[in-house]
Scaffold this motif. Structure first.
Motif, mmCIF file in Angstrom:
data_model
loop_
_atom_site.group_PDB
_atom_site.id
_atom_site.type_symbol
_atom_site.label_atom_id
_atom_site.label_comp_id
_atom_site.label_asym_id
_atom_site.label_seq_id
_atom_site.Cartn_x
_atom_site.Cartn_y
_atom_site.Cartn_z
ATOM 1 N N ALA A 158 -17.440 -0.968 -17.984
ATOM 2 C CA ALA A 158 -18.626 0.679 -17.398
ATOM 3 C C ALA A 158 -19.150 1.654 -18.435
ATOM 4 O O ALA A 158 -20.419 0.679 -19.019
ATOM 5 C CB ALA A 158 -17.105 1.829 -18.388
ATOM 6 N N TYR A 159 -20.232 2.007 -17.820
ATOM 7 C CA TYR A 159 -21.550 2.414 -19.296
ATOM 8 C C TYR A 159 -21.528 3.952 -18.498
ATOM 9 O O TYR A 159 -21.069 4.458 -17.256
ATOM 10 C CB TYR A 159 -22.460 1.568 -17.327
ATOM 11 N N ASP A 160 -22.197 4.364 -18.850
ATOM 12 C CA ASP A 160 -22.950 6.065 -19.138
ATOM 13 C C ASP A 160 -23.610 6.203 -17.905
ATOM 14 O O ASP A 160 -24.326 5.029 -17.251
ATOM 15 C CB ASP A 160 -22.864 6.754 -20.237
ATOM 16 N N LEU A 161 -24.043 7.206 -17.912
ATOM 17 C CA LEU A 161 -25.160 7.501 -16.616
ATOM 18 C C LEU A 161 -26.431 7.372 -16.958
ATOM 19 O O LEU A 161 -27.442 6.520 -15.658
ATOM 20 C CB LEU A 161 -25.048 8.925 -16.100
ATOM 21 N N GLU A 162 -26.855 6.794 -17.788
ATOM 22 C CA GLU A 162 -28.088 6.294 -18.467
ATOM 23 C C GLU A 162 -27.597 4.642 -18.267
ATOM 24 O O GLU A 162 -29.075 4.339 -19.242
ATOM 25 C CB GLU A 162 -28.651 7.096 -19.529
ATOM 26 N N GLY A 163 -26.699 4.196 -17.459
ATOM 27 C CA GLY A 163 -26.994 2.624 -17.904
ATOM 28 C C GLY A 163 -26.297 1.674 -19.471
ATOM 29 O O GLY A 163 -26.700 0.630 -19.430
ATOM 30 N N ASN A 164 -26.267 2.668 -20.491
ATOM 31 C CA ASN A 164 -25.521 2.274 -21.949
ATOM 32 C C ASN A 164 -24.336 1.893 -20.999
ATOM 33 O O ASN A 164 -23.200 2.455 -21.030
ATOM 34 C CB ASN A 164 -25.718 3.456 -22.676
ATOM 35 N N GLU A 165 -23.704 0.187 -21.837
ATOM 36 C CA GLU A 165 -22.644 -0.043 -21.735
ATOM 37 C C GLU A 165 -21.608 0.672 -23.144
ATOM 38 O O GLU A 165 -21.562 0.565 -23.612
ATOM 39 C CB GLU A 165 -22.788 -1.547 -21.081
ATOM 40 N N LEU A 166 -19.989 0.816 -22.204
ATOM 41 C CA LEU A 166 -19.284 1.623 -23.007
ATOM 42 C C LEU A 166 -18.254 0.519 -23.118
ATOM 43 O O LEU A 166 -17.247 0.505 -24.412
ATOM 44 C CB LEU A 166 -18.938 2.863 -22.258
ATOM 45 N N TRP A 167 -17.418 -0.010 -22.605
ATOM 46 C CA TRP A 167 -16.448 -1.647 -22.688
ATOM 47 C C TRP A 167 -17.476 -3.112 -21.718
ATOM 48 O O TRP A 167 -17.343 -2.377 -20.702
ATOM 49 C CB TRP A 167 -14.936 -0.423 -22.816
ATOM 50 N N HIS A 168 -16.022 -3.456 -22.102
ATOM 51 C CA HIS A 168 -15.720 -4.567 -20.949
ATOM 52 C C HIS A 168 -14.975 -5.625 -21.641
ATOM 53 O O HIS A 168 -14.421 -6.407 -21.880
ATOM 54 C CB HIS A 168 -17.539 -5.817 -21.115
ATOM 55 N N THR A 169 -14.106 -5.206 -19.765
ATOM 56 C CA THR A 169 -12.458 -5.865 -20.145
ATOM 57 C C THR A 169 -12.332 -7.340 -19.630
ATOM 58 O O THR A 169 -12.637 -6.759 -18.057
ATOM 59 C CB THR A 169 -11.444 -4.781 -21.076
#
Length: 454
Positions: A158-169
């Protein structure tokens, strides 16, 4: 019935669902709102275009892919891959394989950001069926706040709309035993990202959309050889998650993944396309090498083959997903547009797509505009794109790069145009996206924007 048995005993906690920040004109997932393939936009869309007319912009992508673009507000999101498997003659070293999520300004085609992730190895070798669609086949999805991507055994992110990774599962480390790869796209419901991890773990998986934490997992041997994307259906006062699998259609509880109902359906060892749903909970599937189609009402419990199946037929549609519009189902098989009555499965018409209908002034396309074959009830070639509908017109792109446009709603087939996208050698296996008067079409090399906008 052991293939249908799901593993139970999964704990589930209610999630707080955030308000969605999507506009009615957004195209937020594979084939738009709920996978319908239909744009409700009232903006006019062109039937014909060329490099000089209605081609708003064209940009080169960082790598190939067959996933479809999605549109959220003024931005387009699309995935591709790089580093390995670009050439069959020299595929390179798998350790260099990267997946990319690209954010593009819809106004001018400029790339705003590019986020890459290294592949979890070993991946499928670049041979056999893998070169047909590659390593970026899953279309992203958005809730208006985040972008969610699925990269097969490399996991969901998941990324926010600015491209920051929020999580990786990660959701599984398996590979398809047939060597066909992975392609089912994620869906969203009730604060969950729902993934069809058929190749990776023979499972459907629900992840917390905010944190990426696994909320439920339902394993089922019968989900192997499934490449389609589920839909959400409202029927009998509840919400079902519905997916087509080999030989059956399943309806599940999207909050837990538990099987609610199933019916015997299209007899084939794989299910490559996606089912579609109408607004009263009828599910339609058209699939199978030998021909097979079904309409079944969502809802019910257990085996609903006798109680909820509306009709069965022998329509044939291999990979592309049909589209339902104003009581009719349209699908393209072997270079033929088929139109059937959704209520009865009766044929309304068939019409062979003609490449000779290319826009005046264009170089004539290659013969057939793709891999021509028979029509209803005949296999045809391996075209991957699904038709979409907007502004009363059907748009479908052949792998050879001919975007065919046909009228919908009439009693006879009417082809309006056959637009050659490029004179270059490119593979067009993605489905178009439609948003706010613009059509977005991706190839293995470029993303195109077609519009009547000035």
């Amino acid at each position: 019935m052991s293939d249908r048995k799901l593993i139970y005993g999964v704990s589930f906690s209610l999630l707080v669902v955030s308000a969605l920040n999507l506009d009615a004109s957004d195209w937020p997932r594979f084939r738009g709102p709920n996978g319908s393939g239909v744009s409700t936009d009232t903006n006019p869309l062109p039937a014909t275009w060329s490099d000089e007319e209605h081609m708003q912009w064209k940009i080169e992508l960082p790598g190939p892919g067959t996933s479809s673009p999605i549109v959220v507000g003024d931005r387009i999101y699309i995935t591709c891959w790089s580093g390995y498997g670009i050439s069959q003659e020299d595929p390179g070293d798998q350790s260099n394989l990267q997946r990319h999520l690209i954010c593009i300004d819809r106004n001018d085609g400029s790339i705003i950001w590019d986020k890459s992730v290294a592949a979890s190895l070993p991946e499928d070798q670049y041979r056999g069926m893998i070169p047909e669609h590659g390593y970026a086949s899953h279309t992203p999805i958005s809730d208006g706040e985040r972008i969610y991507v699925f990269y097969g055994k490399s996991g969901a992110l998941a990324y926010d709309l600015e491209g920051n990774e929020l999580w990786h599962t990660p959701v599984g480390d398996g590979l398809d035993p047939q060597g066909w790869g992975s392609s089912s796209s994620p869906v969203l419901h009730g604060g969950l990202v729902i993934l069809t991890a058929s190749a990776e773990s023979n499972a459907l998986v629900g992840l917390n959309a905010e944190t990426g934490e696994e909320v439920w997992r339902q394993e089922a041997g019968g989900i192997g050889s499934t490449w389609g994307t589920p839909v959400i259906a409202e029927a009998e006062g509840r919400t079902d998650l519905v997916i087509g699998v080999p030989n059956e259609i399943w309806g599940l509880n999207p909050e837990t993944g538990k099987l609610r109902w199933y019916c015997t359906a299209i007899g084939d060892r794989s299910y490559c396309s996606s089912v579609i749903a109408d607004d009263v909970g009828t599910i339609y599937g058209i699939e199978g090498r030998g021909g097979g189609s079904i309409a079944v009402r969502a809802g019910g419990s257990g085996d609903v083959t006798e109680s909820h199946v509306v009709w069965t037929g022998r329509d044939n549609n291999r990979i592309g997903t049909p589209v339902l519009y104003e009581g009719r189902i349209y699908f393209v098989s072997g270079g033929v547009v088929n139109c059937i009555d959704a209520a009865t499965d009766e044929e309304v018409y068939q019409g062979r797509l003609q490449a000779g209908a290319a826009t005046e002034g264009q170089t004539p396309p290659a013969e057939g505009g793709g891999r021509q074959g028979g029509g209803r009830g005949f296999g045809g070639g391996q075209e991957y794109s699904s038709p979409v509908i907007g502004d009363g017109k059907l748009y479908w792109v052949s792998r050879a790069g001919i975007c065919h446009v046909a009228a919908v709603g009439g009693e006879e087939f009417e082809q309006l145009a056959a637009n050659r996208m490029t004179s270059e050698t490119e593979d067009f296996s993605s489905s178009p996206a439609i948003s706010d008067g613009q059509i977005f079409i991706r190839s293995s090399k470029h993303l195109y924007c077609i519009s009547e906008r000035e």
